[in-house]
Design a protein around this motif. Structure first.
Motif, mmCIF file in Angstrom:
data_model
loop_
_atom_site.group_PDB
_atom_site.id
_atom_site.type_symbol
_atom_site.label_atom_id
_atom_site.label_comp_id
_atom_site.label_asym_id
_atom_site.label_seq_id
_atom_site.Cartn_x
_atom_site.Cartn_y
_atom_site.Cartn_z
ATOM 1 N N MET A 1 -0.870 -8.080 10.653
ATOM 2 C CA MET A 1 -1.141 -6.491 10.008
ATOM 3 C C MET A 1 -1.219 -7.077 8.602
ATOM 4 O O MET A 1 -0.593 -7.762 7.896
ATOM 5 C CB MET A 1 -0.017 -5.810 10.203
ATOM 6 N N THR A 2 -2.484 -6.437 8.029
ATOM 7 C CA THR A 2 -2.998 -6.810 6.450
ATOM 8 C C THR A 2 -2.863 -5.734 5.943
ATOM 9 O O THR A 2 -2.839 -4.444 6.385
ATOM 10 C CB THR A 2 -4.428 -7.362 6.636
ATOM 11 N N ALA A 3 -2.266 -5.600 4.520
ATOM 12 C CA ALA A 3 -2.275 -4.524 3.870
ATOM 13 C C ALA A 3 -2.953 -4.745 2.152
ATOM 14 O O ALA A 3 -3.220 -5.825 1.960
ATOM 15 C CB ALA A 3 -0.926 -4.297 3.402
ATOM 16 N N ARG A 4 -3.363 -3.784 1.849
ATOM 17 C CA ARG A 4 -3.946 -3.836 0.324
ATOM 18 C C ARG A 4 -2.993 -3.297 -0.674
ATOM 19 O O ARG A 4 -2.398 -2.395 -0.413
ATOM 20 C CB ARG A 4 -5.170 -3.082 0.533
ATOM 21 N N ILE A 5 -2.778 -3.939 -1.677
ATOM 22 C CA ILE A 5 -1.912 -3.620 -2.701
ATOM 23 C C ILE A 5 -2.793 -3.340 -3.985
ATOM 24 O O ILE A 5 -3.754 -4.034 -4.335
ATOM 25 C CB ILE A 5 -0.838 -4.453 -3.228
ATOM 26 N N VAL A 24 0.173 1.053 -5.110
ATOM 27 C CA VAL A 24 -0.061 1.528 -3.770
ATOM 28 C C VAL A 24 -0.098 0.307 -2.704
ATOM 29 O O VAL A 24 -0.779 -0.479 -2.965
ATOM 30 C CB VAL A 24 -0.978 2.518 -3.650
ATOM 31 N N LEU A 25 0.720 0.458 -1.637
ATOM 32 C CA LEU A 25 0.507 -0.693 -0.477
ATOM 33 C C LEU A 25 0.149 0.301 0.589
ATOM 34 O O LEU A 25 0.727 1.255 0.873
ATOM 35 C CB LEU A 25 1.890 -1.072 0.051
ATOM 36 N N GLU A 26 -1.057 -0.187 1.071
ATOM 37 C CA GLU A 26 -1.716 0.438 2.090
ATOM 38 C C GLU A 26 -2.261 -0.425 3.195
ATOM 39 O O GLU A 26 -2.719 -1.379 2.943
ATOM 40 C CB GLU A 26 -2.926 1.462 1.276
ATOM 41 N N ALA A 61 5.863 -4.213 -4.826
ATOM 42 C CA ALA A 61 5.066 -4.391 -3.915
ATOM 43 C C ALA A 61 4.778 -5.593 -3.198
ATOM 44 O O ALA A 61 4.770 -5.740 -1.933
ATOM 45 C CB ALA A 61 3.643 -3.636 -4.135
ATOM 46 N N LEU A 62 4.743 -6.660 -3.826
ATOM 47 C CA LEU A 62 4.492 -8.187 -3.311
ATOM 48 C C LEU A 62 5.674 -8.425 -2.643
ATOM 49 O O LEU A 62 5.570 -9.286 -1.590
ATOM 50 C CB LEU A 62 3.996 -8.933 -4.377
ATOM 51 N N ASP A 63 6.729 -8.240 -3.218
ATOM 52 C CA ASP A 63 7.997 -8.652 -2.677
ATOM 53 C C ASP A 63 8.496 -7.851 -1.318
ATOM 54 O O ASP A 63 8.855 -8.525 -0.419
ATOM 55 C CB ASP A 63 9.278 -8.350 -3.534
ATOM 56 N N TYR A 64 7.837 -6.486 -1.256
ATOM 57 C CA TYR A 64 8.227 -5.792 -0.162
ATOM 58 C C TYR A 64 7.286 -6.283 1.151
ATOM 59 O O TYR A 64 7.572 -6.475 2.301
ATOM 60 C CB TYR A 64 7.742 -4.406 -0.333
ATOM 61 N N GLY A 69 6.933 -9.607 5.978
ATOM 62 C CA GLY A 69 5.881 -10.539 6.646
ATOM 63 C C GLY A 69 4.542 -9.904 6.762
ATOM 64 O O GLY A 69 3.803 -10.221 7.738
ATOM 65 N N ILE A 70 4.230 -8.916 5.636
ATOM 66 C CA ILE A 70 2.878 -8.456 5.843
ATOM 67 C C ILE A 70 1.695 -9.472 4.871
ATOM 68 O O ILE A 70 2.191 -9.754 3.622
ATOM 69 C CB ILE A 70 3.184 -6.969 5.307
ATOM 70 N N GLU A 71 0.686 -9.556 5.241
ATOM 71 C CA GLU A 71 -0.188 -10.120 4.498
ATOM 72 C C GLU A 71 -0.771 -9.340 3.810
ATOM 73 O O GLU A 71 -1.669 -8.328 4.147
ATOM 74 C CB GLU A 71 -1.359 -10.985 5.717
ATOM 75 N N ALA A 72 -0.820 -9.461 2.415
ATOM 76 C CA ALA A 72 -1.123 -8.393 1.400
ATOM 77 C C ALA A 72 -2.377 -8.965 0.436
ATOM 78 O O ALA A 72 -2.350 -10.221 0.156
ATOM 79 C CB ALA A 72 -0.073 -8.135 0.616
ATOM 80 N N VAL A 73 -3.338 -8.262 0.290
ATOM 81 C CA VAL A 73 -4.433 -8.574 -0.634
ATOM 82 C C VAL A 73 -4.285 -7.663 -1.965
ATOM 83 O O VAL A 73 -4.275 -6.503 -1.822
ATOM 84 C CB VAL A 73 -5.697 -8.350 0.084
#
Length: 103
Positions: A1-5, A24-26, A61-64, A69-73
């Motif tokens: 699952m990927t997310a956008r910060i 915001v983490l979406e 947000a990055l720490d969360y 285990g969320i791949e975030a951009v």
């Protein structure tokens, strides 16, 4: 699952900065959207795309995302030039105006 910060932009309806100071983490929608043939509504099977979490800082947000285990951009906000007039709103009603005041 990927997310956008990201840091949301201010509302176009007002000049205030409400709800634009937090990060915001979406989640990104992994599946495509479908159009219901009867009603014409757009729907998706991915309920994670409805989740939107707010954080005080980008690091939080990055720490969360890292802890879960969320791949975030991360999309950093573009700096905005302040829109401050010299006289402010009171300049509209100044008595020492040189020209006629019209709309």
């Amino acid at each position: 699952m990927t997310a956008r910060i990201f840091k949301p932009a201010k509302s176009a309806m007002s000049s205030g900065q409400a709800k634009s100071r937090e990060w915001v983490l979406e989640y990104v929608n992994d599946t495509g959207r479908e159009v219901d043939p009867l009603m014409g509504w757009t729907s998706s099977d991915d309920t994670q795309a409805q989740v939107r979490m707010r954080f005080a800082t980008k690091e939080a947000a990055l720490d969360y995302a890292k802890d879960h285990g969320i791949e975030a951009v991360v999309a950093d906000p573009k700096p905005r030039k302040p829109n401050v007039r010299a006289g402010g709103y009171g300049e509209n009603f100044a008595t020492n105006r040189r020209g006629a005041w019209t709309h």
